[in-house]
Design an enzyme around this catalytic site. Structure first.
Site, short mmCIF file in Angstrom:
data_model
loop_
_atom_site.label_atom_id
_atom_site.label_comp_id
_atom_site.label_asym_id
_atom_site.label_seq_id
_atom_site.Cartn_x
_atom_site.Cartn_y
_atom_site.Cartn_z
N ASP A 71 27.42 62.09 23.27
CA ASP A 71 27.84 61.81 24.65
C ASP A 71 28.71 62.97 25.15
O ASP A 71 29.65 63.39 24.46
CB ASP A 71 28.64 60.49 24.62
CG ASP A 71 28.89 59.92 26.00
OD1 ASP A 71 28.12 60.24 26.93
OD2 ASP A 71 29.85 59.12 26.14
N HIS A 72 28.40 63.48 26.33
CA HIS A 72 29.19 64.55 26.96
C HIS A 72 29.42 65.75 26.04
O HIS A 72 30.57 66.13 25.78
CB HIS A 72 30.54 64.02 27.48
CG HIS A 72 30.39 63.05 28.59
ND1 HIS A 72 30.05 63.43 29.87
CD2 HIS A 72 30.49 61.70 28.60
CE1 HIS A 72 29.95 62.36 30.64
NE2 HIS A 72 30.20 61.29 29.89
N GLU A 97 23.74 66.22 33.22
CA GLU A 97 24.47 65.60 34.34
C GLU A 97 24.45 66.51 35.56
O GLU A 97 24.68 67.72 35.45
CB GLU A 97 25.92 65.33 33.92
CG GLU A 97 26.78 64.69 35.02
CD GLU A 97 28.10 64.14 34.51
OE1 GLU A 97 28.15 63.67 33.35
OE2 GLU A 97 29.10 64.18 35.25
N HIS A 146 26.48 56.34 33.97
CA HIS A 146 27.73 56.48 33.21
C HIS A 146 28.80 55.62 33.87
O HIS A 146 28.66 55.21 35.02
CB HIS A 146 28.19 57.95 33.24
CG HIS A 146 27.48 58.81 32.25
ND1 HIS A 146 28.10 59.32 31.14
CD2 HIS A 146 26.19 59.22 32.20
CE1 HIS A 146 27.22 60.03 30.44
NE2 HIS A 146 26.06 59.98 31.06
N GLY A 147 29.87 55.36 33.13
CA GLY A 147 31.00 54.63 33.70
C GLY A 147 30.62 53.23 34.14
O GLY A 147 31.07 52.74 35.18
N ALA A 148 29.78 52.56 33.35
CA ALA A 148 29.26 51.25 33.79
C ALA A 148 30.24 50.11 33.55
O ALA A 148 30.06 49.02 34.07
CB ALA A 148 27.93 50.96 33.10
N ASN A 173 25.65 53.31 30.17
CA ASN A 173 26.69 53.67 29.21
C ASN A 173 27.94 52.79 29.34
O ASN A 173 28.50 52.67 30.43
CB ASN A 173 27.14 55.11 29.45
CG ASN A 173 26.07 56.13 29.17
OD1 ASN A 173 24.90 55.79 29.00
ND2 ASN A 173 26.45 57.38 29.13
N ASN A 222 31.71 52.03 27.42
CA ASN A 222 32.74 52.33 26.42
C ASN A 222 34.01 51.53 26.71
O ASN A 222 34.45 50.71 25.89
CB ASN A 222 33.04 53.85 26.42
CG ASN A 222 33.99 54.24 25.30
OD1 ASN A 222 34.11 53.53 24.30
ND2 ASN A 222 34.68 55.34 25.45
N THR A 223 34.58 51.72 27.90
CA THR A 223 35.87 51.11 28.22
C THR A 223 35.89 49.59 28.01
O THR A 223 36.83 49.05 27.41
CB THR A 223 36.25 51.44 29.68
OG1 THR A 223 36.30 52.86 29.80
CG2 THR A 223 37.59 50.85 30.07
P1 13P Z 1 33.01 53.60 30.59
O1 13P Z 1 34.09 54.06 29.64
O2 13P Z 1 33.51 53.51 31.98
O3 13P Z 1 32.34 52.38 30.10
O4 13P Z 1 31.89 54.75 30.61
C1 13P Z 1 31.19 55.03 29.44
C2 13P Z 1 30.39 56.27 29.61
O5 13P Z 1 29.89 56.56 30.67
C3 13P Z 1 30.18 57.12 28.42
O6 13P Z 1 29.52 58.29 28.75
#
Ligand code: 13P
Length: 290
Positions: A85-86, A137, A207-209, A229, A231-232
């Protein structure tokens, strides 16, 4: 089952109006839980490590070996992708590929588009020789992910088309989402998402879902998003569960009930997300992923 690239999984999801869940690994408990949920529910999964925390996790070789070992030891037959990722430089992306990752993201979002496209082009050639899928991206996902801080920049159709010409397998077109917590309601540009999906014919990546309401997730899937994606939100439920378990502890030094509470919270969230992405149980059903 061997680890696989993401290409066919994402294409099958796109054709099926579903999205593959990408979940970030923050430690061994995350990985084990993701694999067990995928296996229990018969769901394909992308397990990912953010380049930012790769040293904390033990490095590319350790992670690639560890994921393979765990897939084998736990007898996982659900399709599993190991994704970078990234990826922050071409060198890091090559290290991940050489270590045995089956999918990579090159994140050139901070660079001028011509440079981002040129470097992505190099990555695609090397990755495809090694049967590894590539995500790139355009525009910029906002927020803060493991110390990677960006402002929101909406992707343009022109830049997306330039990037698609590199032969990437999936496109993270930044359209208003942010890594980490949202302040207020997310403001995704669905009109642009539809235009980019139509112009590039590529599966899109959201991303940032974490924190994006379900109705917007559904709309993103219907508009060409086939990889989502998270994570948080995983880390938020893990922290809450661990904190509660620590506070409830009366005596002794046994870490297992505390860690187990964290794993259970992760498992519950991942299953809920897979259901919302319409992917839950799909490797058991009609869709062929290989
Ligand atoms: P979040 O941390 O907002 O869930 O985003 C995860 C992400 O996009 C990883 O690339």
């Amino acid at each position: 089952m061997a680890l696989i690239p993401a290409t066919k999984l994402i294409q099958a999801a796109l054709a099926d109006h579903a999205a593959i869940g990408h979940f970030n690994i923050n430690g061994a408990d995350w990985l084990e839980t993701y694999l067990k949920v995928a296996q229990k529910t018969g769901t394909p999964i992308i397990v990912a490590t953010s380049d930012r925390i790769i040293d904390f996790l033990g490095g590319f070789d350790f992670i690639a070996g560890y994921v393979r070992f765990m897939v084998q030891a736990l007898h996982i037959t659900a399709p599993v992708v190991l994704h970078l990722d990234h990826g922050l430089s071409v060198e890091h992306v090559y290290q991940a590929i050489d270590a045995g990752y089956t999918s990579v993201m090159f994140d050139g979002s901070k660079l001028p588009i011509e440079e981002n496209v040129a470097l992505t082009d190099e990555v695609v050639r090397y990755a495809h020789q090694h049967h590894v899928s590539v995500e790139a991206e355009v525009g910029s996902v906002g927020g803060n992910e493991n110390g990677l801080i960006n402002g929101i920049r909406y992707a343009s159709v022109t830049d997306a088309v330039k990037m698609a010409a590199t032969g990437i397998d999936a496109l993270a077109a930044a359209l208003g989402s942010v890594h980490g917590d949202y302040v207020g309601r997310p403001n995704l540009n669905f009109e642009r998402m539809a235009a980019i999906a139509a112009a590039t014919k590529l599966p899109l990546v959201l991303h940032g879902a974490s924190g994006i309401p379900d109705d917007q997730i559904q709309q993103a899937i219907q508009t060409g998003t086939a990889k989502i994606n998270i994570n948080t939100e995983v880390n938020t439920v893990w922290t809450a569960a661990i904190t509660k378990a620590v506070q409830a502890k009366r005596s002794g030094h046994d870490p297992q009930p505390i860690l187990l509470a964290g794993k259970k919270a992760i498992a519950q969230l991942v299953e809920t997300k897979m259901k919302a992405f319409h992917i839950l149980g799909k490797s058991k059903r009609s869709v062929t992923f290989e």
